[in-house]
Scaffold this active site. Structure first.
Site, PDB file in Angstrom:
ATOM      1  N   GLU A  67       0.835  -1.177   0.000  1.00 57.67           N
ATOM      2  CA  GLU A  67       0.000   0.000   0.000  1.00 57.67           C
ATOM      3  C   GLU A  67       0.883   1.245   0.000  1.00 57.67           C
ATOM      4  O   GLU A  67       1.915   1.297   0.659  1.00 57.67           O
ATOM      5  CB  GLU A  67      -0.962  -0.004   1.182  1.00 57.67           C
ATOM      6  CG  GLU A  67      -0.275  -0.335   2.443  1.00 57.67           C
ATOM      7  CD  GLU A  67      -1.226  -0.466   3.601  1.00 57.67           C
ATOM      8  OE1 GLU A  67      -1.056   0.300   4.550  1.00 57.67           O
ATOM      9  OE2 GLU A  67      -2.105  -1.341   3.551  1.00 57.67           O
ATOM     10  N   ASN A  72      -4.743  -6.231   3.637  1.00 52.06           N
ATOM     11  CA  ASN A  72      -5.174  -5.726   4.941  1.00 52.06           C
ATOM     12  C   ASN A  72      -6.335  -6.599   5.430  1.00 52.06           C
ATOM     13  O   ASN A  72      -7.242  -6.899   4.651  1.00 52.06           O
ATOM     14  CB  ASN A  72      -5.626  -4.277   4.804  1.00 52.06           C
ATOM     15  CG  ASN A  72      -4.676  -3.479   3.939  1.00 52.06           C
ATOM     16  OD1 ASN A  72      -4.567  -3.741   2.746  1.00 52.06           O
ATOM     17  ND2 ASN A  72      -3.988  -2.554   4.524  1.00 52.06           N
ATOM     18  N   HIS A  82      -0.830  -5.966  11.581  1.00 52.26           N
ATOM     19  CA  HIS A  82      -1.788  -7.013  11.201  1.00 52.26           C
ATOM     20  C   HIS A  82      -1.530  -8.330  11.923  1.00 52.26           C
ATOM     21  O   HIS A  82      -1.255  -9.343  11.275  1.00 52.26           O
ATOM     22  CB  HIS A  82      -1.733  -7.269   9.693  1.00 52.26           C
ATOM     23  CG  HIS A  82      -2.051  -6.084   8.830  1.00 52.26           C
ATOM     24  ND1 HIS A  82      -1.768  -6.030   7.485  1.00 52.26           N
ATOM     25  CD2 HIS A  82      -2.660  -4.896   9.117  1.00 52.26           C
ATOM     26  CE1 HIS A  82      -2.173  -4.872   6.976  1.00 52.26           C
ATOM     27  NE2 HIS A  82      -2.705  -4.153   7.949  1.00 52.26           N
TER      28      HIS A  82
HETATM   29  P1  FDA Z   1      -9.405  -5.900  17.388  1.00 52.83           P
HETATM   30  O1  FDA Z   1      -7.978  -5.775  17.777  1.00 52.83           O
HETATM   31  O2  FDA Z   1      -9.952  -4.964  16.400  1.00 52.83           O
HETATM   32  O3  FDA Z   1     -10.325  -5.773  18.685  1.00 52.83           O
HETATM   33  C1  FDA Z   1     -10.017  -6.379  19.905  1.00 52.83           C
HETATM   34  C2  FDA Z   1     -10.648  -5.570  21.025  1.00 52.83           C
HETATM   35  O4  FDA Z   1     -10.643  -6.341  22.234  1.00 52.83           O
HETATM   36  C3  FDA Z   1      -9.918  -4.274  21.340  1.00 52.83           C
HETATM   37  O5  FDA Z   1     -10.863  -3.225  21.404  1.00 52.83           O
HETATM   38  C4  FDA Z   1      -9.281  -4.537  22.700  1.00 52.83           C
HETATM   39  O6  FDA Z   1      -9.183  -3.373  23.508  1.00 52.83           O
HETATM   40  C5  FDA Z   1     -10.243  -5.527  23.315  1.00 52.83           C
HETATM   41  N1  FDA Z   1      -9.641  -6.427  24.311  1.00 52.83           N
HETATM   42  C6  FDA Z   1      -8.492  -7.125  24.204  1.00 52.83           C
HETATM   43  N2  FDA Z   1      -8.293  -7.883  25.295  1.00 52.83           N
HETATM   44  C7  FDA Z   1      -9.349  -7.669  26.124  1.00 52.83           C
HETATM   45  C8  FDA Z   1      -9.691  -8.163  27.411  1.00 52.83           C
HETATM   46  N3  FDA Z   1      -8.942  -9.069  28.052  1.00 52.83           N
HETATM   47  N4  FDA Z   1     -10.829  -7.702  27.988  1.00 52.83           N
HETATM   48  C9  FDA Z   1     -11.615  -6.791  27.341  1.00 52.83           C
HETATM   49  N5  FDA Z   1     -11.319  -6.294  26.110  1.00 52.83           N
HETATM   50  C10 FDA Z   1     -10.200  -6.729  25.512  1.00 52.83           C
HETATM   51  N6  FDA Z   1      -6.565  -3.519   8.729  1.00 52.83           N
HETATM   52  C11 FDA Z   1      -7.186  -3.330   7.540  1.00 52.83           C
HETATM   53  O7  FDA Z   1      -7.883  -4.230   7.063  1.00 52.83           O
HETATM   54  N7  FDA Z   1      -7.042  -2.131   6.881  1.00 52.83           N
HETATM   55  C12 FDA Z   1      -6.252  -1.128   7.363  1.00 52.83           C
HETATM   56  O8  FDA Z   1      -6.168  -0.060   6.759  1.00 52.83           O
HETATM   57  C13 FDA Z   1      -5.575  -1.343   8.600  1.00 52.83           C
HETATM   58  N8  FDA Z   1      -4.727  -0.381   9.109  1.00 52.83           N
HETATM   59  C14 FDA Z   1      -4.230  -0.525  10.401  1.00 52.83           C
HETATM   60  C15 FDA Z   1      -3.528   0.517  10.998  1.00 52.83           C
HETATM   61  C16 FDA Z   1      -3.121   0.419  12.323  1.00 52.83           C
HETATM   62  C17 FDA Z   1      -2.352   1.557  12.972  1.00 52.83           C
HETATM   63  C18 FDA Z   1      -3.424  -0.759  13.071  1.00 52.83           C
HETATM   64  C19 FDA Z   1      -3.013  -0.894  14.512  1.00 52.83           C
HETATM   65  C20 FDA Z   1      -4.120  -1.790  12.473  1.00 52.83           C
HETATM   66  C21 FDA Z   1      -4.517  -1.700  11.136  1.00 52.83           C
HETATM   67  N9  FDA Z   1      -5.246  -2.719  10.533  1.00 52.83           N
HETATM   68  C22 FDA Z   1      -5.802  -2.534   9.291  1.00 52.83           C
HETATM   69  C23 FDA Z   1      -5.491  -3.999  11.229  1.00 52.83           C
HETATM   70  C24 FDA Z   1      -6.906  -4.129  11.788  1.00 52.83           C
HETATM   71  O9  FDA Z   1      -7.249  -2.992  12.538  1.00 52.83           O
HETATM   72  C25 FDA Z   1      -6.985  -5.402  12.647  1.00 52.83           C
HETATM   73  O10 FDA Z   1      -6.661  -6.504  11.815  1.00 52.83           O
HETATM   74  C26 FDA Z   1      -8.350  -5.622  13.260  1.00 52.83           C
HETATM   75  O11 FDA Z   1      -8.707  -4.545  14.088  1.00 52.83           O
HETATM   76  C27 FDA Z   1      -8.392  -6.914  14.067  1.00 52.83           C
HETATM   77  O12 FDA Z   1      -9.737  -7.172  14.419  1.00 52.83           O
HETATM   78  P2  FDA Z   1     -10.110  -8.140  15.607  1.00 52.83           P
HETATM   79  O13 FDA Z   1     -11.579  -8.307  15.617  1.00 52.83           O
HETATM   80  O14 FDA Z   1      -9.279  -9.370  15.501  1.00 52.83           O
HETATM   81  O15 FDA Z   1      -9.629  -7.427  16.962  1.00 52.83           O
END
Ligand code: FDA
Length: 503
Positions: free
Chosen positions: A356, A480, A442
């Site tokens: 990207e 992504n 990711h």
């Molecule tokens: P996700 O991580 O979204 O959610 C997990 C949640 O659970 C969080 O809110 C966390 O706080 C909570 N949690 C964790 N442990 C817990 C506990 N013990 N008790 C209570 N709550 C808890 N992807 C994409 O497709 N396009 C993009 O442009 C981007 N760009 C990007 C930029 C940046 C800076 C990051 C950090 C990430 C991306 N990504 C991305 C990746 C994408 O955001 C990521 O793959 C998904 O959010 C993952 O989704 P999940 O449902 O797996 O968990």
């Protein structure tokens, strides 16, 4: 604890969690979501919910005393990071020994901080990664469903060609073209109509004001505005924030008990409670869900969990790199923080890369072209339970990223050669470093579909226990990942509700 019982609990509020909550709510199942981060809807003293990228404050980071931005330096100077008060901010960087993982914290999980790029994987690669999943069903039904609820939209191509805000992407496209490489437009959940109005000065700027990794104050259709709003709209779903699930155990009647710690936004403990449920959905992300299950297995709380829990983790081949352009080839002082174009060399049999074209929104001309390359790295890491610190450690060594660096290098060497340009060596830390191989955006895997769970995310060894997030995907998906995480959750949860809950 207060011993509260709810029929269904969903841990987390990211993509997988949000799908589970919406569909449970629609099925009439009383559902409680537990989220360790905050609800991001209250403006701070400056009138904004989120802080900007160039002047970060405590809202930026999850309990850090200094921000840890991915681009930590410019000309080797640490100009970007700031000292802050530890606070329940929106972006976390989880630092393992040889790999750091960025994740979102708050209602909406990663959707609050990510670039919004909403990409379907190449079908042939999806079939290679998840061969047991019926791809026809995914591409005909579940990907379209995910794209529609996520409100994925496309940039207007005429505007893209004209606007100063995407000059950086056009410059990179032209340079890729000189090396014989093609580009493709990347759909997004950022509202491109809103962005055009930003450019026209009609609405407050967000994507055009360098906002992204610490949250967008406008324009981005994050999960709190899509799936989670719909889930709350069913009247059956409740969200509790600043509630972190610590342990999972099982009751004699087969239900689950969670021990949950509640904190305030500055990290002070305000209480500990026990919540019990019949159906438990883990949507805490690759790091969060895997850690909860590992802890349960290793402490004996859920001893029948598979030895596969913790295995099959990967960073989706993420490698960041940057090139220095010639003085006659500026990339623009004005750059949208929302990427819209990718270099697509995934069909290259030697080194598949989807890169990207990322902005470098510094507010001044930098002559930098920045990229997040997604490569096909077969190396996998494993989470192991660290008893002394009661946490999951990631076994992953820096050299496991060598295949990913080599793939990125082969592509960007071609581009540099065709344009007589060089890499930038000053952006990724203190030493001479042209490939950022020590962090990822990711994280994928840890509770892999068909290994730690059945083919629908039912956790092996236990009834009514489900994984619904990125930990199901075995370490790589080639683009992504959030559209795939969402669509897979749609597929799995539909089956689970029909067979396990409604029945
Ligand atoms: P996700 O991580 O979204 O959610 C997990 C949640 O659970 C969080 O809110 C966390 O706080 C909570 N949690 C964790 N442990 C817990 C506990 N013990 N008790 C209570 N709550 C808890 N992807 C994409 O497709 N396009 C993009 O442009 C981007 N760009 C990007 C930029 C940046 C800076 C990051 C950090 C990430 C991306 N990504 C991305 C990746 C994408 O955001 C990521 O793959 C998904 O959010 C993952 O989704 P999940 O449902 O797996 O968990």
């Amino acid at each position: 604890g207060d011993g509260a019982f709810v029929p269904a609990v969903v841990i987390g509020t990211g993509y997988g969690a949000a799908v589970a909550a919406l569909r449970l709510g629609e099925a009439g199942v009383e559902t409680l979501m537990l989220e360790m981060g905050q609800q991001w809807d209250k403006p701070g003293a400056d009138g904004n919910v989120f802080c900007g990228m160039l002047k970060p404050d405590e809202r930026s980071s999850w309990f850090k005393s200094r921000t840890e931005a991915p681009l930590g330096s410019f000309l080797w100077l640490d100009l970007v990071n700031k000292d802050i008060t530890p606070y329940a901010g929106v972006l976390d960087r989880v630092n393992f020994d040889q790999m750091s993982v960025y994740v979102g914290r708050g209602v909406g999980g990663g959707s609050l901080v990510n670039g919004g790029m909403a990409v379907q994987p190449k079908r042939s690669y999806f079939e290679e990664v998840l061969p047991q999943v019926d791809s026809a069903e995914m591409y005909d039904r579940y990907f379209p469903r995910a794209n529609s609820v996520l409100r994925v939209n496309n940039i207007d191509k005429g505007w893209f060609e004209d606007t100063e805000w995407y000059k950086f992407a056009r410059v990179s496209r032209e340079q890729a073209g000189k090396a014989g490489l093609g580009t493709t437009f990347v759909p997004n959940v950022y509202d491109f109509d809103y962005m055009r109005r930003e450019a026209d000065g009609q609405v407050p700027k967000s994507g055009l004001a360098t906002e992204v990794i610490y949250g967008n104050n406008h324009g981005k259709q994050s999960l709190d505005k899509t799936y989670l709003a719909a889930a709350l709209g069913t009247g059956k779903v409740t969200i509790k924030t600043l509630h972190q699930v610590k342990t999972i155990s099982r009751q004699r009647d087969g239900g689950y008990v969670l021990s949950v710690e509640e904190i305030d936004a500055y990290g002070k403990r305000v209480g500990r409670k026990e919540i019990s449920c019949k159906y438990l959905f883990l949507g805490a992300g690759s790091l969060g869900s895997t850690e909860l299950l590992l802890r349960a297995r290793e402490t004996g709380a859920l001893p029948d969990l598979s030895s596969e829990v913790g295995a099959g983790w990967g960073p989706n081949g993420n490698i960041m790199t940057a090139r220095a352009n010639h003085i006659w080839n500026p990339t623009g002082a004005h750059q949208s923080s929302i990427p819209a174009l990718g270099i697509d060399d995934w069909n290259n049999p030697d080194a598949p890369v989807f890169a990207e074209i990322a902005p470098m929104p510094a507010g001044l001309e930098t002559w930098v072209s920045l990229y997040l390359a997604i490569t096909k790295n077969p190396e996998r890491g494993t989470f192991v339970y660290d008893k002394a610190n009661d946490r999951a450690n990631l076994r992953w060594t820096r050299d496991q990223n060598t295949p990913a660096v080599n793939a990125a290098r082969s592509l960007f060497d071609r581009i540099n050669k065709a344009n007589t340009t060089m890499y930038r060596y000053d952006l990724f830390g203190s030493k001479l470093k042209n490939f950022a191989d020590d962090f990822c955006y990711h994280p994928l895997g840890g509770c892999v579909l068909g290994k730690a769970t059945d083919l629908y995310g039912r956790v092996s060894g236990y009834k009514n226990l489900y994984v619904t997030d990125g930990s199901l995907i075995p370490g790589s998906i080639g683009v992504n990942p959030f559209v795939t995480i969402t669509a897979l959750a749609e597929r799995n949860v539909e089956r689970i509700i029909k067979q396990d809950i409604a029945a």
